[in-house]
Design a protein around this motif. Structure first.
Motif: not given
Ligand SMILES: Cc1cc2nc3c(=O)[nH]c(=O)nc-3n(C[C@H](O)[C@H](O)[C@H](O)COP(=O)(O)OP(=O)(O)OC[C@H]3O[C@@H](n4cnc5c(N)ncnc54)[C@H](O)[C@@H]3O)c2cc1C
Length: 407
Positions: A17, A36, A38, A51, A109, A133, A307, A320
């Motif tokens: 995201a 970030e 990490r 997917m 991924r 953060f 998320d 995602a």
């Molecule tokens: C096993 C698995 C399979 C999946 N398969 C699918 C699929 O097939 N299709 C699909 O559409 N979705 C799938 N999803 C869902 C998808 O992975 C998530 O919806 C998506 O990754 C969300 O992205 P995001 O960037 O919101 O969160 P995240 O990917 O969790 O990224 C959050 C980021 O914020 C960082 N962060 C966290 N806290 C802090 C902080 N305090 N300060 C600074 N940085 C921070 C983290 O390190 C990370 O880099 C799957 C999820 C899982 C677990």
């Protein structure tokens, strides 16, 4: 308010995201920085594949990522539901070149993260690593001051939390809300296509085979289609962090869970259970974020998306994808801010639009979960998912903007 050169958006989290938001904002010439937690070395270490359906791929195309990943994953159009005799009971289109402009794409991924980061680097967007953060210090109409765990502070015109399901930014807007365990868990592994005993030549994968024990899924995930994700889902009591870690590490226990009732499954499933790679056994407990009444702070300078705002169950493969829709629609609206198109109104409209979409996806997810029952009715025509795969984001955002401008 419109975005001037000295104003900027701060994005917390360089996940899918956060990075796609940065690319979408950059496309609209809105400056941003990603923070970030990490370090740069661990940032791209992710396992498993995602997917991506046409609604996600359209956004990825707009922000310059689709071209980079399209040849690195497995393209397909439909998921076939089959009974224990391999008879097709239903089919569900996850993509369609003719209907939606894109096939579905299953891609690792780490490839998606790496290519998205590649696009970010090419555009000179700043990612600051090792910055965790911790809290919002101050928010007023000029912007937000926020702090990191090490005590350092930054400020920005808008702060956007893309920090995932355990979001710290969300705590500022909803101090008492956390993820909830859904009671379900997926258990998956990987098998090579040559180890599977197919009932007939040219057998269609991607498929979901149903028995009284539930659904067992086969999903190719590399570009040649030789590596197949295999897995099922099951009920599971909630564990604490240590409990989930223990289950993940106990490969013998995972193996016996994965091979449960093996002799009662069709031979194709048995071959997957026999030949799956035990080192690749993993679990995915389904946590969800409860429905929130707002994704922004009362002052409208702090926003959450992805998320952090709406982690949803995986059945429709839209986690995602919905994050990509969030960022694309938001960046379009932010690019149109003016005396007539006000930030507060734009955010209200955006949240209404996005929350309704997520509600629809949740309803679809429940419907697809029901399909896992063997008694489910047949035949789902692809047109039924047009609303999902063709959200017409640009058309809807620009229509609202035009209404504001003409008032
Ligand atoms: C096993 C698995 C399979 C999946 N398969 C699918 C699929 O097939 N299709 C699909 O559409 N979705 C799938 N999803 C869902 C998808 O992975 C998530 O919806 C998506 O990754 C969300 O992205 P995001 O960037 O919101 O969160 P995240 O990917 O969790 O990224 C959050 C980021 O914020 C960082 N962060 C966290 N806290 C802090 C902080 N305090 N300060 C600074 N940085 C921070 C983290 O390190 C990370 O880099 C799957 C999820 C899982 C677990």
């Amino acid at each position: 308010m419109s975005f001037q050169k000295d104003q900027k958006v701060a994005i917390i989290g360089a996940g899918l995201a956060g990075m796609s938001l940065a690319l979408a904002l950059h496309k609209q010439s809105i400056p941003c920085t990603i923070y970030e937690l990490r370090d740069s070395a661990s940032h791209l270490t992710a396992t498993g594949a995602l997917m991506l359906c046409p609604n996600a791929l359209k956004v990825l195309s707009e922000i310059g990522v689709y071209e980079r990943i399209k040849n690195q994953g497995y393209m397909f159009e439909k998921l076939e539901y089959k009974d224990e005799n391999y008879k097709i009971t239903d089919e569900y289109y996850l993509g369609g070149e003719k209907l939606f402009g894109y096939k579905a794409l299953r891609v690792y991924r780490d490839i998606l993260l790496r290519e998205t980061l590649g696009a970010i680097t090419e555009r000179g967007i700043q990612v600051q690593y090792g910055r965790k953060f911790s809290k919002v210090v101050k928010e007023d109409e000029t912007g937000v001051e926020f702090a990191f765990e090490d005590g350092s502070t930054e400020s920005a015109t808008l702060l956007i939390g893309a920090d995932g399901i355990h979001s710290k930014v969300r705590q500022y807007i909803h101090p008492n809300v956390g993820p909830i365990f859904s009671g379900m868990m997926a258990i998956t592994s990987v098998v090579h296509v040559s180890d599977l005993r197919f009932p007939e030549p040219n057998y269609h994968l991607t498929t979901s085979i149903h028995s009284k024990y539930g659904a067992f899924v086969f999903a190719p995930q590399n570009s040649s289609g030789t590596e197949i994700l295999v897995g099922t889902q099951m009920r599971m009591p909630e564990q604490d962090q240590e409990g989930w870690r223990r289950i993940r590490q106990n490969k013998d226990e995972l193996k016996s869970m994965f091979q449960a009732h093996m002799n009662e499954w069709p031979d194709l499933v048995q071959s997957a259970m026999e030949h799956m790679n035990p080192d690749k056994l993993s679990i995915w407990p389904y946590y969800v974020v409860p429905k929130l009444d707002t994704w922004s702070s009362p002052g409208k300078r702090v926003i959450i998306l992805g998320d952090a705002a709406h982690a949803i169950p995986p059945t429709a493969g839209q986690g995602a994808s919905q994050a990509f829709e969030d960022v694309y629609s938001l960046s379009l609206l932010l690019s149109k801010l003016s005396d007539k198109v006000k930030l507060d109104d734009a955010l209200d409209f955006w949240q209404c639009y996005r929350m309704a979409r997520v509600d629809d996806v949740l309803a679809l997810t429940r419907k697809l979960d029901v399909k896992r029952l063997p008694t489910e009715d047949k035949a789902k025509v692809p047109e039924e998912v047009v609303w999902l795969f063709e959200p017409k984001i640009e058309e809807k955002m620009l229509k609202w903007v035009a209404e504001q401008e003409n008032q």
